[in-house]
Design a protein around this motif. Structure first.
Motif, mmCIF file in Angstrom:
data_model
loop_
_atom_site.group_PDB
_atom_site.id
_atom_site.type_symbol
_atom_site.label_atom_id
_atom_site.label_comp_id
_atom_site.label_asym_id
_atom_site.label_seq_id
_atom_site.Cartn_x
_atom_site.Cartn_y
_atom_site.Cartn_z
ATOM 1 N N MET A 1 37.574 53.959 45.248
ATOM 2 C CA MET A 1 36.736 54.853 44.433
ATOM 3 C C MET A 1 37.207 54.867 42.971
ATOM 4 S SD MET A 1 34.194 56.996 44.307
ATOM 5 C CE MET A 1 33.564 58.451 43.485
ATOM 6 N N ASN A 2 38.530 55.031 42.784
ATOM 7 C CA ASN A 2 39.065 55.074 41.426
ATOM 8 C C ASN A 2 38.866 53.752 40.700
ATOM 9 O OD1 ASN A 2 40.015 57.735 41.670
ATOM 10 N ND2 ASN A 2 41.884 57.054 42.662
ATOM 11 N N GLU A 3 39.026 52.636 41.441
ATOM 12 C CA GLU A 3 38.826 51.316 40.843
ATOM 13 C C GLU A 3 37.365 51.130 40.445
ATOM 14 O OE1 GLU A 3 39.672 46.589 41.873
ATOM 15 O OE2 GLU A 3 40.270 48.159 43.275
ATOM 16 N N MET A 4 36.452 51.643 41.273
ATOM 17 C CA MET A 4 35.033 51.544 40.966
ATOM 18 C C MET A 4 34.698 52.317 39.685
ATOM 19 S SD MET A 4 31.758 52.611 43.328
ATOM 20 C CE MET A 4 31.972 54.379 43.083
ATOM 21 N N ILE A 5 35.300 53.501 39.533
ATOM 22 C CA ILE A 5 35.080 54.303 38.327
ATOM 23 C C ILE A 5 35.601 53.563 37.091
ATOM 24 C CG2 ILE A 5 35.717 56.443 37.141
ATOM 25 C CD1 ILE A 5 35.793 57.767 39.942
ATOM 26 N N THR A 6 36.747 52.911 37.249
ATOM 27 C CA THR A 6 37.311 52.136 36.140
ATOM 28 C C THR A 6 36.355 51.044 35.690
ATOM 29 O OG1 THR A 6 39.563 52.546 36.928
ATOM 30 C CG2 THR A 6 39.256 50.708 35.399
ATOM 31 N N TYR A 7 35.774 50.339 36.655
ATOM 32 C CA TYR A 7 34.845 49.263 36.310
ATOM 33 C C TYR A 7 33.539 49.812 35.726
ATOM 34 C CZ TYR A 7 37.654 45.464 38.184
ATOM 35 O OH TYR A 7 38.643 44.532 38.375
ATOM 36 N N LEU A 8 33.122 50.981 36.200
ATOM 37 C CA LEU A 8 31.931 51.610 35.630
ATOM 38 C C LEU A 8 32.167 51.960 34.157
ATOM 39 C CD1 LEU A 8 30.712 53.996 38.486
ATOM 40 C CD2 LEU A 8 29.459 52.055 37.526
ATOM 41 N N LEU A 9 33.351 52.482 33.857
ATOM 42 C CA LEU A 9 33.690 52.807 32.471
ATOM 43 C C LEU A 9 33.759 51.538 31.618
ATOM 44 C CD1 LEU A 9 36.446 55.499 33.116
ATOM 45 C CD2 LEU A 9 34.164 55.905 32.177
ATOM 46 N N ALA A 10 34.284 50.461 32.212
ATOM 47 C CA ALA A 10 34.332 49.183 31.490
ATOM 48 C C ALA A 10 32.922 48.673 31.207
ATOM 49 C CB ALA A 10 35.116 48.153 32.306
ATOM 50 N N MET A 11 31.998 48.871 32.159
ATOM 51 C CA MET A 11 30.596 48.487 31.945
ATOM 52 C C MET A 11 29.989 49.333 30.834
ATOM 53 S SD MET A 11 30.076 45.959 33.881
ATOM 54 C CE MET A 11 28.299 45.810 33.684
ATOM 55 N N GLY A 12 30.428 50.599 30.749
ATOM 56 C CA GLY A 12 29.974 51.457 29.661
ATOM 57 C C GLY A 12 30.420 50.936 28.310
ATOM 58 N N VAL A 13 31.634 50.400 28.249
ATOM 59 C CA VAL A 13 32.130 49.791 27.009
ATOM 60 C C VAL A 13 31.253 48.599 26.621
ATOM 61 C CG1 VAL A 13 34.042 48.517 25.961
ATOM 62 C CG2 VAL A 13 34.506 50.542 27.349
ATOM 63 N N LEU A 14 30.925 47.765 27.612
ATOM 64 C CA LEU A 14 30.067 46.604 27.329
ATOM 65 C C LEU A 14 28.675 47.048 26.889
ATOM 66 C CD1 LEU A 14 30.964 44.191 30.291
ATOM 67 C CD2 LEU A 14 31.719 44.045 27.906
#
Length: 363
Positions: A1-14
């Motif tokens: 779950m935490n890793e998924m949130i991290t990648y979601l935030l990274a997608m937000g950066v993109l």
């Protein structure tokens, strides 16, 4: 779950970064810029307090912590009396006996109760118009009464048992009741008290910032035992990086959920400003509070109740948690959203009962 949130935030950066390069045509680039610019206000609100945390911890260990030991409570709960991004987490971890309880206090309690105590109530009492102060007090009361639900979910998610969460949270529950009743029964006296409390917190933050900066520049310790200012600024930088992604992502979710939320708002009788306030408040509670004057009565009550737990979820709070304790992000989100939605439901029920009682009295 935490890793998924991290990648979601990274997608937000993109999402924000690409839009910024293309000329901010969709508005996500502006959100990314806003996230970066928030580092200044974030630093001003937290760096000084973080510098003072070692001294505050020593003071509490001498005066108040022994009382917690006698009561068989983990003193890290004291960190929950400050906002998560104003030293609450560092204080909790410096006082903890059990690391899980320290995380629960420093992340879950600080991001809900601490934020409400240190920021939402003092700022709200100053910003809210006089005619809305009664409904503001009622909304805060509902939010505080339902807060244990969010704390329970967040605490269990931190690995604590239900019994441990309830036992360790007793000081928070008792103070919540006192604050809620006080705001409702004696709002003028409470407002003066919170103004004094807010002034004291700001004074401490400024003193800590001055001492930390002076020590960094001169290597002279006017007061010994301060946390290095560069460590506090490192935390701010980590929060800022997270907000580069969280703000574009929050804007994307706001647009995605706008129509369903408007439909729900119409179903319950809330206007568009009320619905917008709920979505905006999860990024920053201050604009949500300033919008209250333009909301319908039900929307005012729901927004204020909702803000007790949900305030600033997608900005400073998730940014801080990702920076300091990424494994606790799920606990943070569960506590905030469960507590906020339960508060909103109770606010709607209370409003309908009051409306019904008013109609019966008129009849």
């Amino acid at each position: 779950m935490n890793e998924m949130i991290t990648y979601l935030l990274a997608m937000g950066v993109l999402l924000g970064g690409i839009d910024l390069i293309l000329g901010n045509k969709k508005g996500y680039g502006k959100c990314m810029e806003d996230g970066f610019l928030l580092m200044g206000p974030t630093a001003l609100s937290m760096v000084g307090m973080i510098c003072l945390i070692p001294l505050l911890s020593k003071f509490l260990q001498t005066i108040i912590v022994p009382i917690f030991h006698l009561a068989n409570l983990d003193p890290s709960i004291l960190g929950g009396f400050l906002a998560i991004d104003m030293g609450g987490y560092q204080l909790a971890k410096s006082l903890e006996l059990d690391p899980s309880i320290g995380t629960y206090a420093g992340i879950v309690i600080s991001a809900t109760f601490g934020c409400t105590l240190v920021f939402t109530i003092p700022v709200g009492m100053g910003v809210i118009q006089i005619e809305d102060r009664s409904i503001f007090a009622k909304g805060i009361l509902i939010g505080l009464i339902t807060l244990p639900v969010g704390l329970l979910v967040g605490g269990v998610s931190c690995g604590l048992s239900v019994y441990t969460v309830i036992k360790e949270s007793i000081p928070i529950f008792l103070l919540s009741i006192v604050l809620g009743i006080g705001l409702f029964k004696i709002p003028k006296a409470m407002m003066k008290g919170f103004e004094a409390f807010s002034f004291g917190i700001k004074l401490l933050i400024n003193i800590g910032l001055i001492l930390g900066a002076f020590t960094y520049l001169t290597k002279i310790e006017i007061v010994k035992g301060l946390a290095p200012i560069e460590e506090a600024l490192g935390i701010v930088a980590s929060i800022g990086i997270t907000m580069l992604g969280s703000l574009p992502l929050a804007e994307f979710l706001r647009r995605l959920l706008k129509k369903p939320c408007l439909w729900l708002g119409n179903k319950f009788g809330m206007n568009e400003t009320s619905i917008a306030g709920l979505l905006i408040g999860m990024v920053s509670v201050l604009p949500q509070i300033t919008m209250v004057k333009d909301m319908d009565p039900l929307g005012k009550l729901v927004n204020i109740s909702f803000a007790v737990c949900a305030a600033s979820t997608f900005a400073a709070h998730i940014g801080f948690t990702m920076s300091e304790e990424p494994n606790a992000v799920t606990s943070l989100l569960l506590a905030k959203f469960v507590g906020a939605f339960v508060a909103a439901i109770v606010a709607i029920v209370v409003w309908k009962q009051q409306k019904k009682a008013g109609s019966e009295n008129e009849g």
